[in-house]
Structure formats: structure tokens, C-alpha cells
Scaffold this active site. Sequence first.
Site, mmCIF file in Angstrom:
data_model
loop_
_atom_site.group_PDB
_atom_site.id
_atom_site.type_symbol
_atom_site.label_atom_id
_atom_site.label_comp_id
_atom_site.label_asym_id
_atom_site.label_seq_id
_atom_site.Cartn_x
_atom_site.Cartn_y
_atom_site.Cartn_z
ATOM 1 N N CYS A 154 -18.479 15.956 8.029
ATOM 2 C CA CYS A 154 -17.826 14.651 7.977
ATOM 3 C C CYS A 154 -16.971 14.483 9.232
ATOM 4 C CB CYS A 154 -16.962 14.552 6.728
ATOM 5 S SG CYS A 154 -15.987 13.027 6.611
ATOM 6 N N CYS A 213 -12.906 13.489 1.348
ATOM 7 C CA CYS A 213 -11.946 12.482 1.824
ATOM 8 C C CYS A 213 -12.316 11.049 1.435
ATOM 9 C CB CYS A 213 -11.772 12.579 3.341
ATOM 10 S SG CYS A 213 -13.215 12.044 4.300
ATOM 11 N N CYS A 225 -18.135 11.016 1.362
ATOM 12 C CA CYS A 225 -17.681 12.406 1.467
ATOM 13 C C CYS A 225 -16.840 12.705 0.232
ATOM 14 C CB CYS A 225 -16.853 12.590 2.738
ATOM 15 S SG CYS A 225 -16.085 14.222 2.868
ATOM 16 N N CYS A 231 -29.552 8.162 3.607
ATOM 17 C CA CYS A 231 -29.592 7.425 4.872
ATOM 18 C C CYS A 231 -28.149 7.360 5.381
ATOM 19 C CB CYS A 231 -30.171 6.039 4.603
ATOM 20 S SG CYS A 231 -30.427 5.058 6.069
ATOM 21 N N CYS A 282 -13.065 14.346 8.133
ATOM 22 C CA CYS A 282 -12.297 15.484 7.611
ATOM 23 C C CYS A 282 -12.900 16.851 7.916
ATOM 24 C CB CYS A 282 -12.095 15.334 6.102
ATOM 25 S SG CYS A 282 -13.579 15.667 5.117
#
Length: 133
Positions: free
Chosen positions: A48, A97, A94, A119, A51
Site C-alpha cells: 500500500c 489504513c 487496504c 483491478c 501505509c
Amino acid sequence: MAYDIEKSDPEWRAELTPAEYRVLRDAADEAPFTGEYTDTKEEGVYSCRACGADLFTSEEKFDSRCGWPAFYDPKNLDSVEVQQHGLSYPVVRCARCGSYLGELFEGEGFDTPTDKRYCINSLSLRLKSADSE
């Protein structure tokens, strides 16, 4: 929903570029075929961008020709959260976060171990190369 990493809007804006903020925090998609990881074949882990949580690996990445990086499964099922919003496609976030990653599509008939296509926007990801580990 409470996440392990919670930040105020000004904190996110200070840490992310305007384009990253637009995707990760405002849930906007980048234009197709423009992201840096759309055609990447490099091996590694995609984390991510907000984070640093590990989300996907190059092993699950496949060429769906959709214009965005596509994965048939996350690195760990607990690393992403899928949210259904009305009649639209499920949104992928995510799990650490809450940042917007992209959308989940199913039943498209790709020759992959699952019948899923995560996607994902390149601006939501950062590739940690297998060579650098």
C-alpha cells in the site's frame, strides 16, 4: 470502520502527492493504461502506497488487458477489505489504513486459479522488488 492506521485528512494530504491522495483517499481511479505498474513484469511484493502494508505479489499478477494492474488474489486474504456499495462493483481497500485500491470483478473467465480480478490502481501501490530483498 476502524483501521490500525488512522490519520486526519491534513496528515494524509501532507504525506501523499495530490494524485496519490485523489486515488487513495478520494477513491478516484487513474486513467487506464497510464499507471506505472500496468505492464510491469518485475518480481516482488506490491504494498500500500499510503501505509506500506503488503497487499499483492507478482506471483498473483496477470495480464488482463484492462488498463490497470490485475491480481487474481491478495498476498493474504486479511490484507485487503472488499466492500459492496449498492449495485456497483465491490470496492477493494487496504485493510490496514482503509485506502482505496480499486475494484473486484468476478466471473470473467480468465485462466487463473481464482475467477477473480482485483483491478488495482498503480497509484495505490509501491513495488518492493524481489532483487532488493
